[in-house]
Motif scaffolding. Structure first.
Motif, PDB file in Angstrom:
ATOM      1  N   SER A 160      18.938  -2.591  20.917  1.00  0.00           N
ATOM      2  CA  SER A 160      19.165  -1.176  21.171  1.00  0.00           C
ATOM      3  C   SER A 160      20.527  -0.941  21.822  1.00  0.00           C
ATOM      4  CB  SER A 160      18.016  -0.610  22.010  1.00  0.00           C
ATOM      5  OG  SER A 160      18.448  -0.311  23.292  1.00  0.00           O
ATOM      6  N   LEU A 196      23.165  -2.805  21.436  1.00  0.00           N
ATOM      7  CA  LEU A 196      24.129  -3.003  20.362  1.00  0.00           C
ATOM      8  C   LEU A 196      24.256  -1.751  19.506  1.00  0.00           C
ATOM      9  CD1 LEU A 196      23.681  -6.530  18.765  1.00  0.00           C
ATOM     10  CD2 LEU A 196      25.782  -5.456  19.593  1.00  0.00           C
ATOM     11  N   ALA A 197      23.094  -1.224  19.176  1.00  0.00           N
ATOM     12  CA  ALA A 197      23.080  -0.051  18.317  1.00  0.00           C
ATOM     13  C   ALA A 197      23.770   1.123  19.004  1.00  0.00           C
ATOM     14  CB  ALA A 197      21.645   0.303  17.960  1.00  0.00           C
ATOM     15  N   LEU A 257      30.922   4.970  16.012  1.00  0.00           N
ATOM     16  CA  LEU A 257      30.871   5.582  14.693  1.00  0.00           C
ATOM     17  C   LEU A 257      30.566   7.078  14.682  1.00  0.00           C
ATOM     18  CD1 LEU A 257      28.952   2.860  12.656  1.00  0.00           C
ATOM     19  CD2 LEU A 257      31.336   3.546  12.384  1.00  0.00           C
ATOM     20  N   ALA A 258      29.834   7.516  15.689  1.00  0.00           N
ATOM     21  CA  ALA A 258      29.366   8.900  15.643  1.00  0.00           C
ATOM     22  C   ALA A 258      30.541   9.866  15.593  1.00  0.00           C
ATOM     23  CB  ALA A 258      28.499   9.194  16.856  1.00  0.00           C
ATOM     24  N   PRO A 259      30.565  10.724  14.593  1.00  0.00           N
ATOM     25  CA  PRO A 259      31.693  11.639  14.459  1.00  0.00           C
ATOM     26  C   PRO A 259      31.716  12.695  15.568  1.00  0.00           C
ATOM     27  CG  PRO A 259      30.031  12.047  12.747  1.00  0.00           C
ATOM     28  CD  PRO A 259      29.568  10.884  13.557  1.00  0.00           C
ATOM     29  N   GLY A 301      27.378   0.756  18.742  1.00  0.00           N
ATOM     30  CA  GLY A 301      27.768   1.157  17.390  1.00  0.00           C
ATOM     31  C   GLY A 301      27.813   2.664  17.265  1.00  0.00           C
ATOM     32  N   ALA A 302      26.844   3.288  17.861  1.00  0.00           N
ATOM     33  CA  ALA A 302      26.772   4.742  17.769  1.00  0.00           C
ATOM     34  C   ALA A 302      27.998   5.387  18.395  1.00  0.00           C
ATOM     35  CB  ALA A 302      25.499   5.235  18.450  1.00  0.00           C
TER      36      ALA A 302
END
Lengths: 507, 590
Positions: free
Chosen positions: A11, A13-14, A21-23, A17-18
């Motif tokens: 979680s 890690l995710a 990446l999240a615009p 990532g979020a």
């Protein structure tokens, strides 16, 4: 194998990532309850918009839909297996199947099959327990030819002898498999317990009754019962280039005009007189998973308590993963793949409440105990607001899915017409959401008290008997102590005579 | 009518992959790929105010190995167990409990290892029996139960389902096949964002809680679908032999002992490899705004990082087989025969002609029905053929099969002989134009019929995408329509040949034949009836043909010397013994 990756790490890690990446950071609410949705209220279609009475008699539901070049027609017929004379069990089923499979006046069965196959048209006919049906699906361009064939199927079936012989052979082969699958055994014995030996649903086709059915019997059945008086029709789809709905109605009218025989209006479905007797019923069959049904008499669909009963059952075991029986028997204890309950509102007579599951034989008694606990609990304490809200949504907010195509919509309306509810409640669906919403937690408790008398249950278990009565020591529940009545050994039936076999002969 | 069948999900695939024709209506899908590699396919269809939504992971049992067979399917179950946000009132403690459970499970696995050793030495006869558990295992199990109870008190039971349901979503389910795993649901049209929220959350941050209870659920599913059905175990064995040398040799549901031993650590690894966005395609069919859907996809699915490693390729190719393999078994079932050939996978250039070939054989006007079911001396009650259907798989290897139930008095061998004669005829003579046209007309009509519901369109797109690519739904029909009579003849000659073939005969298990004894016994004097009945039961269970023959000879010798009353009983016994002998000989016939 033992190095464990905790979901915690996944979680974080995710999350990282979020962030990368999240615009638009912060666009995603932290919990789905925080989401807001555009308002949307569904208005179900009204039967009256589609209903018409043909000059030749039948009521028809007709809807145009030009998305695909297909048209479908269904002729629903009053009557069913309850019309079988004693000793001719299987007649309605055979006649129904052979209406469209045994040829017509102008075509042999072979010619008919070949023509329909070439046109890629599908035509099926059958009689079931409370109705018959002849249905056709074909390309729009072939509608007129299809209607001509349908007219002959309905008025002049040939009932070719060789096709009768063939079908009898297939039915005999099916009969031989009657004791092979525990699901079939369970369904059958449930029927006997619920309705008693004499009721028509338990008058099975036997080798003797099948042997005794002749072509003359089929012809007589057809002349007597396949009649416009017994018909409700549905038509939907593309009726062809330039053909209006009114013109289609004209074609349907012609389908039933100038009927060549004088038939009879089918009598209504007989009501059962038998009462379910409490107790434990065991069928001995050597399999490693038992099948269990916990049964009680329930309601007719028109009962004033039915909506509340529907919601009660949804919370108890009808709502899948949002229901209590599924949560305890399946999710908590891992005792079954499928566990739940059903409370069908009988159309012609009161239905039967049934909680059921399949579990390894030695945990069947334990799972049954859990089911009974949940039945008591919903009788003794009110359900939560959250449970009731979830149950209501599962009915109200999914209503549109019962009308997801024109063909499906016509099917629903034909059923309403056929079962008489349209005559009593023409606006049944318009008022549906309001009726469901009106049910209170007190109503749910009241119907549970009315329906779930756990001291009166009939429990049917199919499985290896010695193991059913020899519980897993981890959960030493004694099956016979769960029910008030006595323990009854239910023998298997001879598949060709349906007479109970001596226990020694039963496997 | 029961003909040999695979698990439900696998059986459904064939129907979904068989497309429609050239004249057919195409599915107008708009494809997008997110920066993390996830594919998104949008199909606008405003008929009903809802959206059928789903996604497929390109992973199935073909990606497993022995020792952890069934993990793809178990994993599919675990995806409904919630996330950090959904499913527990105290996510922190929940994760701690899971870690403690795993420690205990490690110890329990050590005990299970001892139990297996005891089994191999013959000290216990069945380690699934509660009585076979070691004392230490029982102790650990009791401790484990305490942790389960503590966790249960913190659970928001099946919250993932509850949120969807209370928002008017319906039909949430998932399925696993040899090749793919798919997840789907229908949501009201105003709740599309909820779908993105929920699906991205479980792909981003799943918590595999209640793992061991769910493993038991799957074991019950195995008992339900395989072990307690009349032919489940036999079907599994035949599949296993037919697909030997490939990772299709084990069942989707997994071997019994593997299902009972899959670990949570294995599930964690599996998720990281196969559920990365670059291995997924999401599909929406229904009433929605495309721009809005794209924006939501980027906001929600865009949060999930691309996988660190690409999922490994499936390497093993089917071995060249070069024999006509025979399989026989007994079960509580009417006698059946199945013939299966190794063919070609999904989207192979010959797969279209093989599909047309199957349709020429199929249906009530198909060649099998005409030669096997309709004649006065028919051998079967029902017969059917399929390519990459009932004989499954599809993505990496293919199969063609013919299956039929023997008619009373006929044997599986009779069935196989007649079916093979039809195959030979297809090799010898080109199919007449009208017959080929009939099949193509039906494929054309089918291509319209397959487009009548959002949900069905969604399923077909997910299956096609999981087996290869979704565009096959539009391309396949054109290729089917282009198949010629010469193509059909060629593929029949190429693939439906003896050294590519396996044949399964299943006969009714001794003693499970419908016993019409009571009626027959009516003609026997009452005083000897119990004795005769007992003998009949022994006869029905007899498996030694030589003994039966001997018995028949003795009884016939006696028949002339006994009183007329007793003679009737002996005649009945002789008749039944002959029937039983015929059954045994049928079963033994090659």
């Amino acid at each position: 194998m033992k190095t464990m990756k905790t979901p915690g790490r996944t979680s974080s890690l995710a999350l990282l990532g979020a962030l990368l990446l999240a615009p638009a950071a912060g666009a995603v609410p932290p919990h789905p309850d925080k989401l807001t949705f555009p308002k949307f209220t569904y208005a179900p279609p009204s039967a009256k918009e589609y209903r018409t009475v043909l000059k030749s008699g039948p009521v028809a539901y007709v809807a145009e839909d030009r998305e695909l070049p297909l048209v479908s027609l269904t002729v629903t017929l009053r009557g069913g297996t309850y019309l079988d004379p004693a000793g001719k069990e299987g007649l309605a089923e055979l006649a129904g199947y052979l209406l469209a499979r045994g040829g017509t006046k102008s075509k042999t069965a072979e010619q008919l099959e070949e023509r329909l196959a070439f046109l890629a048209a599908q035509i099926n006919s059958s009689y079931g327990i409370d109705r018959g049906s002849v249905s056709m699906s074909l390309l729009a361009k072939d509608l007129d030819e299809g209607l001509a064939i349908l007219r002959e199927v309905l008025t002049d079936p040939r009932f070719q002898d060789d096709k009768l012989t063939l079908r009898k052979g297939q039915l005999l082969s099916d009969m031989k498999s009657r004791n092979d699958d525990t699901a079939d055994i369970e369904a059958r014995e449930r029927g006997f317990l619920t309705f008693g030996e004499g009721y028509y649903l338990n008058r099975y086709t036997t080798k003797t009754s099948l042997d005794g059915i002749t072509r003359d019997d089929l012809v007589a059945f057809h002349r007597r019962w396949v009649d416009p008086k017994n018909v409700v029709v549905a038509a939907s789809g593309d009726f062809g280039k330039g053909v209006t709905r009114a013109q289609m109605i004209g074609k349907l009218d012609a389908l039933f005009a100038r009927w060549p025989y004088k038939g009879e209006a089918a009598p209504s479905v007989p009501k059962p007189a038998h009462a379910l007797a409490p107790g434990l019923y065991l069928v001995d069959k050597d399999v490693n998973q038992g099948r269990v049904s916990v049964m009680l008499p329930a309601l007719q669909r028109d009962d004033p308590d039915y909506d509340a009963a529907l919601l009660m059952n949804d919370v108890l075991g009808g709502g899948g993963f949002t229901s209590r029986i599924t949560n305890r028997v399946r999710s908590d204890e891992g005792l079954a793949y499928s566990a739940g309950s059903g409370l069908p509102g009988g159309v012609w007579f009161p239905g039967t409440f049934r909680a059921s599951f399949q579990s390894k034989v030695r945990t069947c008694a334990f799972a049954t105990q859990i089911v009974l606990e949940e039945m008591k609990r919903i009788r003794e304490a009110e359900v939560t607001d959250e449970e009731l809200r979830t149950a209501k949504s599962s009915f109200v907010d999914t209503l549109s899915r019962r009308f997801s195509s024109k063909a499906q919509t016509m099917g629903v309306f034909v059923d309403e017409e056929f079962t008489g509810r349209f005559a009593r409640q023409p606006d049944y669906f318009a008022g549906y959401a309001a009726r469901i919403e009106k049910v209170t937690k007190a109503d749910v408790k009241r119907v549970a008290e009315r329906l779930l008398a756990t001291d009166r249950v009939a429990v049917l278990a199919v499985g290896k008997k010695d193991d059913l009565l020899n519980p897993d020591p981890k959960h030493p529940v004694k099956f016979p102590e769960l029910t008030a009545g006595k323990v009854t050994d239910v023998p298997l039936r001879d598949p060709l005579t349906m007479k109970p076999m001596a226990p020694a002969a039963a496997k | 009518m029961k003909i040999r069948r695979r698990t439900l999900v696998a059986a459904a695939v064939a129907a979904l992959l068989l497309g429609g024709p050239a004249a057919a209506q195409e599915v107008k899908g708009e494809e997008h790929v997110l920066p993390n590699g996830m594919k998104l396919l949008l199909v606008y269809r405003p008929d009903e105010p809802s959206v059928a939504a789903g996604w497929v992971a390109r992973v199935g049992s073909v990606n497993e190995r022995v020792g952890m067979t069934g993990i793809s399917h178990l994993f599919e179950h675990m995806m409904f167990k919630g996330t950090t946000t959904l499913g527990s009132k105290d996510p922190k403690r929940d994760l701690e409990i899971i870690a403690e459970q795993e420690k205990l499970r490690d110890e329990m696995r050590a005990e299970e290892s001892k139990m297996r050793a005891a089994l191999r030495r013959g000290e216990v006869d069945d380690i699934t029996k509660p009585e076979s558990r070691t004392p230490r295992y029982k102790e650990l199990d009791a401790k484990f139960d305490l942790l389960v109870k503590e966790q249960r008190d913190l659970l928001v039971k099946n919250e993932f389902d509850r949120i969807y349901t209370k928002n008017g979503a319906s039909g949430m389910n998932a399925g696993t096949t040899n090749d793919l795993t798919l997840y789907f649901i229908t949501v009201p049209k105003n709740k599309l964002e909820l779908w993105f929220w929920m699906e991205s959350d479980r792909l981003r941050d799943p918590v595999f809680r209640e793992f061991y209870a769910e493993r038991d659920v799957v074991y019950e599913e195995r008992r339900l679908g395989v072990e307690s059905t009349p032919t489940g175990r036999l079907d599994e064995a035949f599949d296993s032999i037919f697909w030997h040398s490939t990772p299709y040799t084990w069942p989707v549901i997994g071997y019994a002992s593997d299902v009972a031993n899959i670990t949570k650590a294995q599930a964690d690894d599996y998720f990281a490899t196969y559920y990365a966005p670059n291995n997924l395609t999401a599909v929406l069919v229904g009433d929605f705004d495309k721009a809005e859907a794209l924006k939501l996809a980027s906001e929600y699915f865009g949060r999930i990082p691309r996988g660190k490693v690409a999922p490994p390729e499936v390497i093993t190719l089917p071995a060249k087989w070069q024999y006509d393999l025979r399989f026989e078994g007994e079960a509580d079932t009417n006698p059946t025969a199945e013939i299966r050939w190794h063919t070609v996978p999904f989207q192979h250039k010959d797969s279209y002609a093989l599909s047309v070939l199957a349709e020429l054989l199929n249906g009530r006007t198909g060649r099998l029905y005409k030669s096997m079911v309709l004649p006065a001396d028919a051998v079967a009650t029902e017969a059917r053929a399929s390519h990459n259907g009932m004989g499954a798989p599809a993505k990496y290897a293919g199969s063609f099969n013919v299956a039929a139930e023997a008619k009373e008095g006929k044997t599986p061998a009779d069935v196989a002989r007649t079916a093979l004669a039809e195959i030979e005829r297809l090799k010898a003579e080109p199919v007449p134009a009208e017959e080929l046209q009939k099949v193509k007309n039906n494929i054309a009509a089918g291509s319209f019929r397959r487009l009548t519901s959002n949900f069905f369109i969604l399923l077909q797109l997910l299956f096609n995408e999981g087996s290869g690519e979704w565009k096959e739904m539009n391309e396949g029909p054109k290729k089917l329509d282009a198949v010629t009579a010469a193509d059909v003849q060629r593929v029949a000659r190429t693939y439906l040949v003896k050294d590519n073939q396996a044949t399964a005969f299943v006969t009714r298990k001794a003693g499970s034949a419908p016993a019409d004894d009571d009626a027959a016994l009516a003609g026997v004097p009452e005083q000897i009836r119990p004795m005769i009945k007992q003998s009949l039961q022994r006869l029905a269970a007899e498996t030694d043909a030589a003994k039966l023959k001997d018995g028949i000879a003795k009884m016939e010798a006696q028949a002339g010397q006994v009183p007329p009353d007793v003679k009737k009983g002996i005649e009945l016994l002789v008749a039944k013994a002959r029937e039983r002998l015929a059954e045994l000989e049928t079963a033994g016939k090659k």
